[in-house]
Design a protein around this motif. Structure first.
Motif, PDB file in Angstrom:
ATOM      1  N   GLU A  92       0.978  -1.195  -0.091  1.00  0.00           N
ATOM      2  CA  GLU A  92      -0.022  -0.051  -0.078  1.00  0.00           C
ATOM      3  C   GLU A  92       0.830   1.195   0.044  1.00  0.00           C
ATOM      4  OE1 GLU A  92      -3.359  -0.015   2.637  1.00  0.00           O
ATOM      5  OE2 GLU A  92      -3.222  -2.185   3.011  1.00  0.00           O
ATOM      6  N   LEU A  93       2.164   1.171   0.115  1.00  0.00           N
ATOM      7  CA  LEU A  93       3.038   2.301  -0.011  1.00  0.00           C
ATOM      8  C   LEU A  93       3.841   2.201  -1.107  1.00  0.00           C
ATOM      9  CD1 LEU A  93       4.157   2.234   3.789  1.00  0.00           C
ATOM     10  CD2 LEU A  93       2.357   3.717   2.761  1.00  0.00           C
ATOM     11  N   ASN A  94       4.595   3.481  -1.564  1.00  0.00           N
ATOM     12  CA  ASN A  94       5.407   3.639  -2.476  1.00  0.00           C
ATOM     13  C   ASN A  94       6.937   3.673  -1.718  1.00  0.00           C
ATOM     14  OD1 ASN A  94       7.079   3.990  -4.626  1.00  0.00           O
ATOM     15  ND2 ASN A  94       6.677   6.301  -4.655  1.00  0.00           N
ATOM     16  N   VAL A  95       7.768   2.779  -1.518  1.00  0.00           N
ATOM     17  CA  VAL A  95       8.869   2.550  -0.975  1.00  0.00           C
ATOM     18  C   VAL A  95      10.045   2.417  -1.850  1.00  0.00           C
ATOM     19  CG1 VAL A  95       7.610   1.547   1.172  1.00  0.00           C
ATOM     20  CG2 VAL A  95       8.796   0.172  -0.518  1.00  0.00           C
ATOM     21  N   ARG A  96      11.184   2.965  -1.434  1.00  0.00           N
ATOM     22  CA  ARG A  96      12.339   3.132  -2.478  1.00  0.00           C
ATOM     23  C   ARG A  96      13.365   1.699  -1.894  1.00  0.00           C
ATOM     24  NH1 ARG A  96      18.007   4.356  -2.558  1.00  0.00           N
ATOM     25  NH2 ARG A  96      18.392   5.548  -4.540  1.00  0.00           N
ATOM     26  N   ASP A  97      13.168   0.997  -0.937  1.00  0.00           N
ATOM     27  CA  ASP A  97      13.824  -0.195  -0.542  1.00  0.00           C
ATOM     28  C   ASP A  97      13.276  -0.819   0.706  1.00  0.00           C
ATOM     29  OD1 ASP A  97      15.810  -2.222  -0.793  1.00  0.00           O
ATOM     30  OD2 ASP A  97      17.359  -0.814  -0.447  1.00  0.00           O
ATOM     31  N   LYS A  98      13.489  -2.048   0.819  1.00  0.00           N
ATOM     32  CA  LYS A  98      13.061  -2.733   2.016  1.00  0.00           C
ATOM     33  C   LYS A  98      13.698  -4.176   2.101  1.00  0.00           C
ATOM     34  CE  LYS A  98       9.353  -5.108  -0.904  1.00  0.00           C
ATOM     35  NZ  LYS A  98       8.024  -5.422  -1.291  1.00  0.00           N
ATOM     36  N   LEU A 150       8.153  -9.300   9.321  1.00  0.00           N
ATOM     37  CA  LEU A 150       8.338  -7.780   9.255  1.00  0.00           C
ATOM     38  C   LEU A 150       9.262  -7.288   8.435  1.00  0.00           C
ATOM     39  CD1 LEU A 150       8.190  -6.685  13.209  1.00  0.00           C
ATOM     40  CD2 LEU A 150       6.363  -6.287  11.501  1.00  0.00           C
ATOM     41  N   SER A 151       9.258  -6.077   7.936  1.00  0.00           N
ATOM     42  CA  SER A 151      10.389  -5.461   7.118  1.00  0.00           C
ATOM     43  C   SER A 151      10.352  -4.271   7.532  1.00  0.00           C
ATOM     44  CB  SER A 151       9.679  -5.481   5.730  1.00  0.00           C
ATOM     45  OG  SER A 151       9.396  -6.623   5.015  1.00  0.00           O
ATOM     46  N   PHE A 152      11.520  -3.674   7.339  1.00  0.00           N
ATOM     47  CA  PHE A 152      11.848  -2.174   7.354  1.00  0.00           C
ATOM     48  C   PHE A 152      11.945  -1.683   5.977  1.00  0.00           C
ATOM     49  CE2 PHE A 152      14.518  -3.122  11.321  1.00  0.00           C
ATOM     50  CZ  PHE A 152      13.939  -2.118  12.000  1.00  0.00           C
ATOM     51  N   ALA A 153      11.123  -0.368   6.109  1.00  0.00           N
ATOM     52  CA  ALA A 153      11.126   0.035   4.298  1.00  0.00           C
ATOM     53  C   ALA A 153      11.695   1.559   4.387  1.00  0.00           C
ATOM     54  CB  ALA A 153       9.838   0.068   3.921  1.00  0.00           C
ATOM     55  N   LEU A 154      12.462   1.886   3.377  1.00  0.00           N
ATOM     56  CA  LEU A 154      13.047   3.006   3.193  1.00  0.00           C
ATOM     57  C   LEU A 154      11.858   3.817   2.329  1.00  0.00           C
ATOM     58  CD1 LEU A 154      15.759   4.578   3.847  1.00  0.00           C
ATOM     59  CD2 LEU A 154      16.403   3.773   1.636  1.00  0.00           C
ATOM     60  N   MET A 155      11.389   5.370   2.974  1.00  0.00           N
ATOM     61  CA  MET A 155      10.432   5.762   2.182  1.00  0.00           C
ATOM     62  C   MET A 155      11.225   6.613   1.026  1.00  0.00           C
ATOM     63  SD  MET A 155       8.043   4.691   3.452  1.00  0.00           S
ATOM     64  CE  MET A 155       6.616   5.341   2.658  1.00  0.00           C
ATOM     65  N   PRO A 156      10.646   6.959  -0.062  1.00  0.00           N
ATOM     66  CA  PRO A 156      11.276   7.682  -1.356  1.00  0.00           C
ATOM     67  C   PRO A 156      12.011   8.968  -0.728  1.00  0.00           C
ATOM     68  CG  PRO A 156       9.069   7.452  -1.502  1.00  0.00           C
ATOM     69  CD  PRO A 156       9.139   6.703  -0.170  1.00  0.00           C
ATOM     70  N   TRP A 157      11.104   9.925  -0.088  1.00  0.00           N
ATOM     71  CA  TRP A 157      11.572  11.062   0.474  1.00  0.00           C
ATOM     72  C   TRP A 157      12.892  11.106   1.174  1.00  0.00           C
ATOM     73  CZ3 TRP A 157       6.902   9.301   1.275  1.00  0.00           C
ATOM     74  CH2 TRP A 157       6.294   9.021   2.611  1.00  0.00           C
ATOM     75  N   GLN A 158      13.348  10.012   1.981  1.00  0.00           N
ATOM     76  CA  GLN A 158      14.222   9.859   2.935  1.00  0.00           C
ATOM     77  C   GLN A 158      15.562  10.113   2.411  1.00  0.00           C
ATOM     78  OE1 GLN A 158      16.539   7.362   3.446  1.00  0.00           O
ATOM     79  NE2 GLN A 158      17.148   7.945   5.590  1.00  0.00           N
ATOM     80  N   VAL A 159      15.953   9.846   1.233  1.00  0.00           N
ATOM     81  CA  VAL A 159      17.304   9.491   0.757  1.00  0.00           C
ATOM     82  C   VAL A 159      18.040  10.796   0.874  1.00  0.00           C
ATOM     83  CG1 VAL A 159      18.612   8.861  -1.088  1.00  0.00           C
ATOM     84  CG2 VAL A 159      16.727   7.477  -0.492  1.00  0.00           C
ATOM     85  N   MET A 160      17.579  11.950   0.175  1.00  0.00           N
ATOM     86  CA  MET A 160      18.410  13.060   0.153  1.00  0.00           C
ATOM     87  C   MET A 160      18.668  13.700   1.364  1.00  0.00           C
ATOM     88  SD  MET A 160      19.542  13.365  -2.654  1.00  0.00           S
ATOM     89  CE  MET A 160      20.231  15.070  -2.335  1.00  0.00           C
ATOM     90  N   ARG A 161      17.354  13.734   2.511  1.00  0.00           N
ATOM     91  CA  ARG A 161      17.509  14.197   3.767  1.00  0.00           C
ATOM     92  C   ARG A 161      18.609  13.542   4.533  1.00  0.00           C
ATOM     93  NH1 ARG A 161      12.393  13.623   7.409  1.00  0.00           N
ATOM     94  NH2 ARG A 161      11.238  14.713   5.500  1.00  0.00           N
ATOM     95  N   PHE A 175      19.873  -1.287   4.542  1.00  0.00           N
ATOM     96  CA  PHE A 175      19.772  -0.601   3.201  1.00  0.00           C
ATOM     97  C   PHE A 175      21.081  -0.299   2.585  1.00  0.00           C
ATOM     98  CE2 PHE A 175      15.732   0.914   5.537  1.00  0.00           C
ATOM     99  CZ  PHE A 175      14.778   0.125   4.669  1.00  0.00           C
ATOM    100  N   ASN A 176      22.043  -0.726   3.160  1.00  0.00           N
ATOM    101  CA  ASN A 176      23.472  -0.605   2.582  1.00  0.00           C
ATOM    102  C   ASN A 176      23.858   0.923   2.734  1.00  0.00           C
ATOM    103  OD1 ASN A 176      23.692  -3.415   1.588  1.00  0.00           O
ATOM    104  ND2 ASN A 176      22.431  -2.828  -0.116  1.00  0.00           N
ATOM    105  N   CYS A 177      23.520   1.491   3.978  1.00  0.00           N
ATOM    106  CA  CYS A 177      23.945   2.777   4.237  1.00  0.00           C
ATOM    107  C   CYS A 177      25.092   2.659   5.299  1.00  0.00           C
ATOM    108  CB  CYS A 177      22.729   3.429   4.943  1.00  0.00           C
ATOM    109  SG  CYS A 177      21.553   3.621   3.923  1.00  0.00           S
ATOM    110  N   TYR A 178      26.354   2.714   4.772  1.00  0.00           N
ATOM    111  CA  TYR A 178      27.531   2.456   5.741  1.00  0.00           C
ATOM    112  C   TYR A 178      28.202   3.779   6.208  1.00  0.00           C
ATOM    113  CZ  TYR A 178      26.817  -2.310   3.718  1.00  0.00           C
ATOM    114  OH  TYR A 178      26.266  -3.446   3.353  1.00  0.00           O
TER     115      TYR A 178
END
Length: 235
Positions: A48-54, A163-174, A212-215
């Motif tokens: 139900e969401l548009n996510v960038r990654d999960k 359960l999943s963690f999901a990265l919302m699309p507006w999060q990356v630049m912030r 999310f491969n954020c090192y």
């Protein structure tokens, strides 16, 4: 670099979804309208969401906790005073509704009985109701049944939730811009719902970011300002 400033909400999955869709959280006169950058939800709700990654990080199945005579199957709940998680706000409630409808019959007929109670926050209410003798049985996650120490059964006809963690699309630049983010996370009763300690928060943030491969340098985590956490408890 001081590290991260993180705001975490632990709320039921249905509310997490509404927060991700833009609904504010209202606590008395306080209105929190910041949309989350990261959410934790049952995997089947992410459609139900548009996510960038999960990525998935936990799974659980359902159990029946009880006092007195054993309750061995979902259909046996018809004849007991029982507490059931609300299917509108809690993923576990929706799973139980599916199970009961498939194997036992009319779910609405079950919950229409005078001795069936739909919970608001099942992991707070069901233990107290059992301990106080107000119900005979309740529907919970298996890990909750084990943790609380009640007698329980895990019926063979069951459902598994992930359960999943999901990265919302507006999060990356912030995130790249400020190394700060807001997270709305439902513990979904996989762990005891309580205020997280510093080491637990450290591990949670590390799990999210590496998933999310954020090192980031170890120094960032070592100097994490845990005292700056704002925590909204779900009481």
């Amino acid at each position: 670099m001081r590290g991260f400033t993180v705001y975490v909400e632990t709320i039921p999955p249905g509310l997490v979804l509404r927060r991700a869709l833009g609904e504010p959280l209202i606590i008395g006169d306080l209105v929190i309208d910041v949309r989350p950058d990261i959410v934790s939800l049952p995997s089947n709700m992410l459609s139900e969401l548009n996510v960038r990654d999960k990525f998935e990080y936990a799974e659980n199945d359902l159990a029946i906790v009880y006092v007195g005579e054993p309750v061995n199957d979902w259909c046996d709940l018809r004849n007991r005073r029982v507490a059931i998680p609300n299917p509108i706000t809690e993923g576990i409630g929706a799973l139980f509704r599916e199970l009961y409808s498939e194997y036992c019959g009319d779910y609405s007929e079950l919950v229409g009985r005078g001795f069936v109670y739909l919970t608001r926050i099942h992991h707070r209410e069901i233990p107290e109701l059992l301990r106080n003798g107000l119900i005979d049985a309740g529907v919970v996650w298996r890990t909750e049944a084990i943790y609380w120490g009640f007698k329980y059964t895990v019926p063979s006809r069951n459902r598994v939730s992930r359960l999943s963690f999901a990265l919302m699309p507006w999060q990356v630049m912030r995130l790249l811009r400020s190394l700060s983010y807001y997270a709305v996370i439902t513990l979904n009763n996989y762990t005891r719902s309580t205020v997280l300690g510093g080491s637990q928060i450290h591990n949670l943030i590390h799990k999210i970011l590496t998933g999310f491969n954020c090192y980031f340098p170890y120094q960032v985590f070592r100097e994490f300002p845990f005292h700056m956490f704002n925590y909204v408890h779900d009481e």
